[in-house]
Design a protein around this motif. Structure first.
Motif, PDB file in Angstrom:
ATOM      1  N   GLN A   1       0.879  -1.160   0.000  1.00  0.00           N
ATOM      2  CA  GLN A   1       0.000   0.000   0.000  1.00  0.00           C
ATOM      3  C   GLN A   1       0.914   1.207   0.000  1.00  0.00           C
ATOM      4  O   GLN A   1       2.022   1.137   0.557  1.00  0.00           O
TER       5      GLN A   1
ATOM      6  N   GLU B   1      -2.069   5.921   1.283  1.00  0.00           N
ATOM      7  CA  GLU B   1      -3.234   5.053   1.515  1.00  0.00           C
ATOM      8  C   GLU B   1      -3.292   4.619   2.978  1.00  0.00           C
ATOM      9  O   GLU B   1      -4.334   4.611   3.618  1.00  0.00           O
ATOM     10  N   GLN B   2      -2.119   4.289   3.488  1.00  0.00           N
ATOM     11  CA  GLN B   2      -2.040   3.862   4.897  1.00  0.00           C
ATOM     12  C   GLN B   2      -2.512   4.965   5.831  1.00  0.00           C
ATOM     13  O   GLN B   2      -3.174   4.715   6.832  1.00  0.00           O
TER      14      GLN B   2
ATOM     15  N   LYS C   1      -4.768   7.103   5.517  1.00  0.00           N
ATOM     16  CA  LYS C   1      -6.219   7.251   5.647  1.00  0.00           C
ATOM     17  C   LYS C   1      -6.741   6.445   6.832  1.00  0.00           C
ATOM     18  O   LYS C   1      -7.612   6.870   7.572  1.00  0.00           O
ATOM     19  N   ASP C   2      -6.175   5.243   6.980  1.00  0.00           N
ATOM     20  CA  ASP C   2      -6.654   4.374   8.069  1.00  0.00           C
ATOM     21  C   ASP C   2      -5.898   4.577   9.371  1.00  0.00           C
ATOM     22  O   ASP C   2      -6.382   4.245  10.445  1.00  0.00           O
ATOM     23  N   HIS C   3      -4.664   5.057   9.234  1.00  0.00           N
ATOM     24  CA  HIS C   3      -3.835   5.180  10.444  1.00  0.00           C
ATOM     25  C   HIS C   3      -3.260   6.590  10.527  1.00  0.00           C
ATOM     26  O   HIS C   3      -2.135   6.823  10.100  1.00  0.00           O
TER      27      HIS C   3
ATOM     28  N   ASN D   1       5.444   1.925   6.724  1.00  0.00           N
ATOM     29  CA  ASN D   1       4.145   1.236   6.611  1.00  0.00           C
ATOM     30  C   ASN D   1       3.879   0.397   7.849  1.00  0.00           C
ATOM     31  O   ASN D   1       2.778   0.387   8.390  1.00  0.00           O
TER      32      ASN D   1
ATOM     33  N   MET E   1       1.067   0.963  11.420  1.00  0.00           N
ATOM     34  CA  MET E   1       0.110  -0.008  11.979  1.00  0.00           C
ATOM     35  C   MET E   1       0.500  -0.464  13.382  1.00  0.00           C
ATOM     36  O   MET E   1      -0.150  -1.322  13.960  1.00  0.00           O
TER      37      MET E   1
END
Ligand code: SF4
Length: 886
Positions: free
Chosen positions: A199, A203-204, A206-208, A520, A524
């Motif tokens: 990713q 993009e990452q 957006k979620d984190h 990345n 997370m």
């Protein structure tokens, strides 16, 4: 047997294994359990080692140290031919290349290694290395995984039923082959990748969500991070601080975190266990007791440099009292006064039976030990020697935590000696200094920090953070130079191989990919993440890492400080402490000043005028600086030699008439003889330096010769009455002991007092100022009532004779400062009376105890004053500046 649902967890490093064990323990504790079995979690390398050693192998597993020594021995054979300067560095690179070949299954085709000299030489070293370890029946750690696989294949090592691998960002070809083998044999293998599915970072995000903060410098960054940790810290919360360049931040972060989380830890006597773990421990060699032992062991001969000798006998590690007792303090003072550079153990005889005598005797026999022994035997010998002199020192019952640190350092030292023993077979018999060299290398490469329990706050490097999960995460030092890192290709792996195979640190693309992957993964690793970077590193401007350019910026929040210093500053009800301006001399001090007196007495008045605190520190607190002498002649020696040679010369010559009668030849002969004699008397410590001495003789003969030729021979008649005359004078009850360089009699006029100077700073104008900064000659004048005062500047080619006198004193080429013009006094008697009153007033001020920190001339004396840390002038200046700010 472990069931598939209860697999052995193998981690990429031991840090992750400890972290997972901590998590497990906390889960059990939170579930109310009181005791539980330790789960099988360990690093992959530890598991392989256990499996191998448990199989009673035929091949002996080499330690890292043993491998390094074998590489060094092989490379040393070519060192002279190849002009290698840093043998250890080359050996370490060669060993790394050998490891890469095994882990990454790099091709070994001879043709590929023919293209560069480095690769060609490396190939020949590799052959020798393999031959050597095969002859030793040994195995390099990089071959361990393949050896375990073969043993499993043969049934010598049982197959694990179930494995779970954690924290591996990538699988090396060697690991892949091993895991495929296990799978083919029916083992259950689960590979938990810490890297998310491909990713982009955007993009990452957006979620984190994550934010970037910028700081002026590393100090500000570390301080903010420590305060942030303090503000969010709660028992059980896992906080991570990940630092790509941890070596640059380690000390800073340790200090800031300790100051914020355990403010009282700043008091050394109250050492606390810090509630965080920090990687990259400094080497054992930095521990004071170890450093001191290595310094002592490395003394080569019975002639010991004085600074080293004093550091040994004043340290608490060699059985001496700490702080040093009277015997040691007196010895130091004696040696410093003699200005010796080294001490010969053969000629030094302390009181027999004392600790000092035991120490000297043991050190002497250690330095004379010229045996050739196996390294294990040297480990015994040096342990015996250190034990005989009381190392590592007496225990201090009231300092348990320090003791414990010392105890752990001692245990680590013993491990190092064991490692030295393990080199018996590899090194063969060696001499004392070689053994010490090997031991020093071992100790310098051994990280040491006090063992503490695992904590929920972790400060770690980027690689180490792989596989770890946190509740809060701060990634520091994310500037463009650190993320991605610069590639560092191994020079022994040919370019063709590096470009085809994906080897760590081999090219910029790989580093970029690795950095992206790591970011990345970190995104997370926690629900709350901050990235930060410093804008400056000294004079260097830094930029944010290009990988973080699109991350949202976040204004750095201001967290309150918990440091003791800041806590004190914010208190509103600070009590004001006014120091008494005067600390009058006590009766016993006065008695001492009156009876014993003060040698170089003029310095008391000079100091009091330049800065009252300086006089207080030097003459009432008796603080003094022990200057370290220079190896050859220094300015003090030169001054002493000139004074002594002139004393000898005038004692013999006596007056102008005799001087005029000397031929040029006999004048030079006499000067040469007197200067030699003066050097012998004044500079005993340089007696062995014949060439330096010859230069000094020539120089001093020339200086005195020029002075006699240009000044003395041009004077009208005079007679030298005294040389270096010692006198004493009483000012307000203080006996000042003085030494007048020379007293001349000028026929029918009176006395001329002369002070020799080898520099050019002395100015007669100083005698007429309100504050007399050069009271030496005025003081002599009070005692001798002369007709004139003079400085004799002895410098090559340009001597100078200057001062002040009664009118019409015939002195030849003399620069007279007319006191009637330079002062308010019209007669010589008035001037002498003024000096008497003025200098008495200064002495009186000293006795009354004025010890103000008040240097004259905008702090000019501070430039050469050694009491800056005692008077705290800088701190006072800082406070005053702060108070001035509206
Ligand atoms: S450093 Fe300056 S202020 Fe302090 S004692 Fe020396 S001269 Fe005085």
């Amino acid at each position: 047997m472990n069931e598939p649902f209860n697999p052995i967890i193998l981690t990429v490093n031991s840090r992750l294994a400890r972290w997972l064990l901590l998590e497990q323990d906390e889960k059990k504790r939170n579930a109310g359990e009181k005791a539980w079995e330790t789960p099988p979690i360990l690093s992959l390398s530890a598991w392989l080692r256990e499996a191998w050693l448990g199989s009673w192998p035929t091949l002996y597993l080499l330690s890292d140290l043993q491998c390094e020594k074998i590489w060094q021995q092989i490379i040393a054979q070519d060192a002279a031919r190849l002009d290698l300067v840093h043998l250890q560095g080359v050996a370490s690179q060669a060993r790394q290349a050998f490891t890469l070949i095994h882990e990454y299954r790099l091709p070994r085709d001879p043709k590929l290694y023919e293209l560069t000299d480095e690769a060609k030489t490396f190939r020949s070293w590799t052959k020798k290395y393999e031959k050597r370890i095969s002859a030793l029946g040994a195995l390099d750690p990089c071959m361990l995984m393949d050896a375990v696989k073969n043993s499993m294949q043969k049934g010598d090592i049982p197959l694990p039923p179930s494995l779970r691998l954690m924290g591996f960002e990538e699988q090396s070809p060697q690991l892949k082959i091993f895991l495929d083998f296990l799978l083919a044999k029916g083992a259950h293998v689960e590979f938990i990748s810490p890297v998310p599915a491909p990713q982009t970072l955007e993009e990452q995000l957006k979620d984190h969500p994550a934010h970037v903060r910028e700081y002026e410098n590393r100090q500000g960054e570390a301080q903010a991070c420590a305060r942030w940790v303090r503000s969010i810290f709660q028992p059980g919360k896992r906080i991570g601080i990940v630092v790509p360049e941890l070596e640059k931040y380690r000390a800073l972060l340790k200090r800031e975190l300790a100051a914020e989380l355990v403010p009282e830890s700043i008091f050394i006597s109250d050492e606390q266990i810090l509630p965080f773990n920090i990687s990259l421990a400094p080497p054992l060699s930095q521990e004071p007791m170890i450093k001191m032992a290595l310094n002592l062991l490395s003394i080569k001969t019975t002639v010991v440099p004085i600074s080293a000798f004093l550091s040994f006998i004043q340290s608490p590690f060699f059985g001496f009292s700490y702080p040093p007792d009277q015997e040691i303090s007196d010895l130091e003072r004696k040696l410093r006064r003699k200005r010796v550079l080294s001490i010969s153990l053969d000629q030094f005889h302390p009181v027999s039976g004392s600790q000092l005598s035991k120490f000297v005797e043991s050190l002497k026999s250690w330095t004379l030990n010229s045996k050739s022994l196996l390294s294990g035997k040297w480990a015994e010998e040096l342990s015996e020697f250190l034990k005989s002199i009381g190392w590592p020192g007496k225990s201090m019952a009231d300092q348990q935590s320090v003791l414990s640190k010392r105890h752990q350092a001692f245990e680590a030292w013993k491990d190092c000696l064991n490692e030295l023993c393990s080199l018996n077979q590899i090194l063969g018999p060696i001499d004392r200094l070689q053994a010490l060299n090997h031991l020093t290398n071992i100790i310098q490469g051994k990280p040491f920090q006090t063992k503490t329990p695992e904590h929920s706050i972790q400060v770690i490097g980027l690689l180490e953070s792989s596989g770890m999960q946190f509740d809060h995460l701060w990634v520091m030092g994310c500037h463009s130079e650190a993320l991605p890192t610069h590639p560092e290709p191994n020079p022994f792996i040919p370019y063709e191989i590096r470009s085809k195979c994906s080897i760590p640190r081999s090219n910029p693309q790989r580093e970029l990919k690795f950095a992206e992957q790591s970011l990345n993964r970190l995104l997370m690793a926690a629900p709350e993440i901050y990235f930060s970077f410093p804008l400056h590193d000294g004079d260097l401007d830094l930029e944010i890492s290009p990988l973080l350019k699109n991350f949202p910026k976040n204004e750095a929040a201001v967290y309150p400080s918990r440091r003791i210093k800041d806590q004190v500053m914010v208190l509103n009800d600070l009590e004001e402490f006014a120091e008494p301006a005067f600390l009058p001399a006590t009766d016993s001090e006065k008695t001492l000043f009156k009876t014993q007196g003060i040698s170089s007495g003029y310095s008391l008045l000079k100091d009091q005028v330049e800065c009252p605190f300086m006089a207080f520190a030097r003459h009432r607190l008796n603080s003094d600086r022990h200057q370290v002498p220079e190896v050859d002649f220094d300015s003090l020696d030169r001054g002493n030699v000139i004074h002594k040679a002139l004393e000898l010369f005038w004692s013999k010559t006596g007056n102008l008439k005799n001087l005029l009668n000397l031929s040029e030849h006999s004048l030079e002969q006499q000067l040469d003889q007197f200067v030699r004699e003066a050097i012998k008397i004044c500079s005993e410590r340089t007696s062995g330096q014949t060439q330096f001495n010859q230069l000094e003789i020539e120089r001093n003969v020339r200086v005195i010769h020029d002075w006699l030729r240009d000044v003395e021979l041009k004077r009208p008649d005079f007679k030298v009455l005294r040389n270096e005359e010692g006198i004493s004078i009483d000012l307000c009850g203080i006996k000042l002991l003085l030494r007048i360089d020379r007293i001349d009699e000028i026929p029918e006029k009176g006395l001329l007092l002369i002070d020799y100077k080898t520099g050019r700073n002395a100015k007669p104008a100083d005698w007429f100022a309100e504050k007399i900064r050069a009271p030496q000659l005025p003081l002599y004048a009070i005692a001798k009532l002369p007709a004139g005062l003079a400085y004799g500047h002895l410098t090559i080619a340009n001597p100078e004779f200057k001062g002040t006198t009664i009118p019409d004193l015939p002195l030849g080429k003399f620069k007279n400062t007319d006191f009637t013009q330079s002062s308010e006094f019209t007669s010589w008697e008035e001037l002498l009376e003024h000096w008497k009153n003025n200098l008495n007033a200064v002495a009186d001020e000293f006795l009354k105890g004025n010890h103000e920190v008040l240097p004259i001339n905008k702090g000019e004396p501070c430039r050469h004053c050694e009491f800056g840390s005692l008077c705290r002038i800088r701190e006072i200046a800082n406070l005053e500046t702060q108070e001035d700010i509206p």
